[in-house]
Scaffold this active site. Sequence first.
Site, PDB file in Angstrom:
ATOM      1  N   ASN A   1       0.925  -1.302   0.040  1.00 25.84           N
ATOM      2  CA  ASN A   1      -0.011  -0.057  -0.018  1.00 25.84           C
ATOM      3  C   ASN A   1       0.987   1.187  -0.108  1.00 25.84           C
ATOM      4  O   ASN A   1       1.349   1.521   0.943  1.00 25.84           O
ATOM      5  CB  ASN A   1      -0.938  -0.003   1.323  1.00 25.84           C
ATOM      6  CG  ASN A   1      -2.102   1.024   1.269  1.00 25.84           C
ATOM      7  OD1 ASN A   1      -1.882   1.800   0.280  1.00 25.84           O
ATOM      8  ND2 ASN A   1      -2.545   1.290   2.364  1.00 25.84           N
TER       9      ASN A   1
ATOM     10  N   HIS B   1     -10.042   1.131   4.541  1.00 25.31           N
ATOM     11  CA  HIS B   1      -8.395   1.275   5.539  1.00 25.31           C
ATOM     12  C   HIS B   1      -8.818   2.440   6.543  1.00 25.31           C
ATOM     13  O   HIS B   1      -9.596   3.327   6.133  1.00 25.31           O
ATOM     14  CB  HIS B   1      -7.458   1.752   4.387  1.00 25.31           C
ATOM     15  CG  HIS B   1      -6.026   2.024   5.055  1.00 25.31           C
ATOM     16  ND1 HIS B   1      -5.647   2.722   5.808  1.00 25.31           N
ATOM     17  CD2 HIS B   1      -5.063   0.884   4.951  1.00 25.31           C
ATOM     18  CE1 HIS B   1      -4.521   2.367   6.358  1.00 25.31           C
ATOM     19  NE2 HIS B   1      -4.049   1.396   5.868  1.00 25.31           N
TER      20      HIS B   1
ATOM     21  N   GLU C   1      -5.493  -4.828  10.687  1.00 26.88           N
ATOM     22  CA  GLU C   1      -4.558  -3.814  10.701  1.00 26.88           C
ATOM     23  C   GLU C   1      -4.944  -2.868  11.998  1.00 26.88           C
ATOM     24  O   GLU C   1      -5.769  -2.167  12.113  1.00 26.88           O
ATOM     25  CB  GLU C   1      -4.523  -2.818   9.611  1.00 26.88           C
ATOM     26  CG  GLU C   1      -4.114  -3.202   8.491  1.00 26.88           C
ATOM     27  CD  GLU C   1      -3.677  -2.286   7.421  1.00 26.88           C
ATOM     28  OE1 GLU C   1      -2.318  -2.722   6.957  1.00 26.88           O
ATOM     29  OE2 GLU C   1      -4.097  -1.168   7.171  1.00 26.88           O
TER      30      GLU C   1
ATOM     31  N   GLY D   1       2.113   2.597  11.119  1.00 24.36           N
ATOM     32  CA  GLY D   1       3.110   3.710  11.288  1.00 24.36           C
ATOM     33  C   GLY D   1       3.902   4.015  12.490  1.00 24.36           C
ATOM     34  O   GLY D   1       4.403   5.014  12.650  1.00 24.36           O
TER      35      GLY D   1
ATOM     36  N   SER E   1       3.218  -1.562  10.718  1.00 21.48           N
ATOM     37  CA  SER E   1       4.585  -1.649  11.285  1.00 21.48           C
ATOM     38  C   SER E   1       5.136  -2.952  11.012  1.00 21.48           C
ATOM     39  O   SER E   1       6.270  -3.232  11.724  1.00 21.48           O
ATOM     40  CB  SER E   1       4.754  -1.171  12.748  1.00 21.48           C
ATOM     41  OG  SER E   1       4.213   0.058  13.013  1.00 21.48           O
TER      42      SER E   1
ATOM     43  N   GLY F   1       2.827  -0.879   4.330  1.00 20.21           N
ATOM     44  CA  GLY F   1       2.765   0.597   4.163  1.00 20.21           C
ATOM     45  C   GLY F   1       4.266   1.106   3.999  1.00 20.21           C
ATOM     46  O   GLY F   1       4.669   0.616   2.859  1.00 20.21           O
ATOM     47  N   GLY F   2       4.883   1.436   4.981  1.00 19.12           N
ATOM     48  CA  GLY F   2       6.083   2.179   4.761  1.00 19.12           C
ATOM     49  C   GLY F   2       7.226   1.297   4.055  1.00 19.12           C
ATOM     50  O   GLY F   2       7.751   1.766   3.156  1.00 19.12           O
TER      51      GLY F   2
HETATM   52  P1  13P Z   1       2.746   0.655   7.901  1.00 21.58           P
HETATM   53  O1  13P Z   1       3.353  -0.507   7.364  1.00 21.58           O
HETATM   54  O2  13P Z   1       3.566   1.999   7.311  1.00 21.58           O
HETATM   55  O3  13P Z   1       2.697   0.567   9.443  1.00 21.58           O
HETATM   56  O4  13P Z   1       1.379   0.916   7.483  1.00 21.58           O
HETATM   57  C1  13P Z   1       0.771  -0.201   7.386  1.00 21.58           C
HETATM   58  C2  13P Z   1      -0.591  -0.207   6.519  1.00 21.58           C
HETATM   59  O5  13P Z   1      -1.619   0.837   6.759  1.00 21.58           O
HETATM   60  C3  13P Z   1      -0.864  -0.712   5.194  1.00 21.58           C
HETATM   61  O6  13P Z   1      -2.175  -0.585   4.707  1.00 21.58           O
END
Ligand code: 13P
Length: 232
Positions: free
Chosen positions: A6, A85, A157, A163, A194, A215-216
């Site tokens: 993502n 989300h 999540e 994050g 994370s 995400g990141g």
């Molecule tokens: P992070 O991996 O940055 O914590 O984000 C997770 C996320 O929201 C994926 O949709």
Amino acid sequence: MIIALNHKSNLEKEEYLKYLEDFSTIKTNHHLIVCPSFINLGQSNPDKIHLGSQNVSTYNSGAHTGEISVQQLKSYQVEYTIVGHSERRQEQKESLKEIHQKIIQLQKYDITPILCIGETKKEREEGKVEEILEKELLSATEGLTKEQKEKMIIAYEPIWSIGTGLIPSNKDIKKTISFIKKILPNTKVLYGGSVTEENIDIIKTISIIDGYLLGGLSLKIEKLKMLLKKLD
Ligand code: 13P
């Protein structure tokens, strides 16, 4: 495993083109799904990558300024769409009803919804994790057939984990994913929040996880390669 990436609102045009170049060097047997922002989506070659979008309109094509319809997604060979989300639930005030409508739209066009569910820190502290997840799941899947439910993907999540570098204990993740699988047997469940190339060593020992929503980390190809290597 399913690894959904993502990008959120990241990567400008040139950065995304470079990303695609670097992405093409990844060698893995895992099922990677790239979910770029809408403006980058059209730059991707769906013959080379599995494409996902980060959202879909509740409306069909027509006079809906700023919206992207499911028919448009289909024409770009989008195979998956992230729905509900927590960032959209919070920032766009996306409702349970809208999330349900989006899932119905997607299933009509044979696009797999990746439904995100998760609790806030406060809800966790109040012992309401299962209550919240059950409400989100039942509302999103109302009226769906068994086959349609099994074709969806759920991404657990925890909102407080996104994050932040904070992750529930393996015991907690396992308990929660088992709970989800009790409500939706035979539906794939991902963990997101994370996840890094470092903590994957610990999380990957939870055998009931079917994959991850990143995400990141999804933006950093070298780190993504390290994570994939550890999952082999
Ligand atoms: P992070 O991996 O940055 O914590 O984000 C997770 C996320 O929201 C994926 O949709």
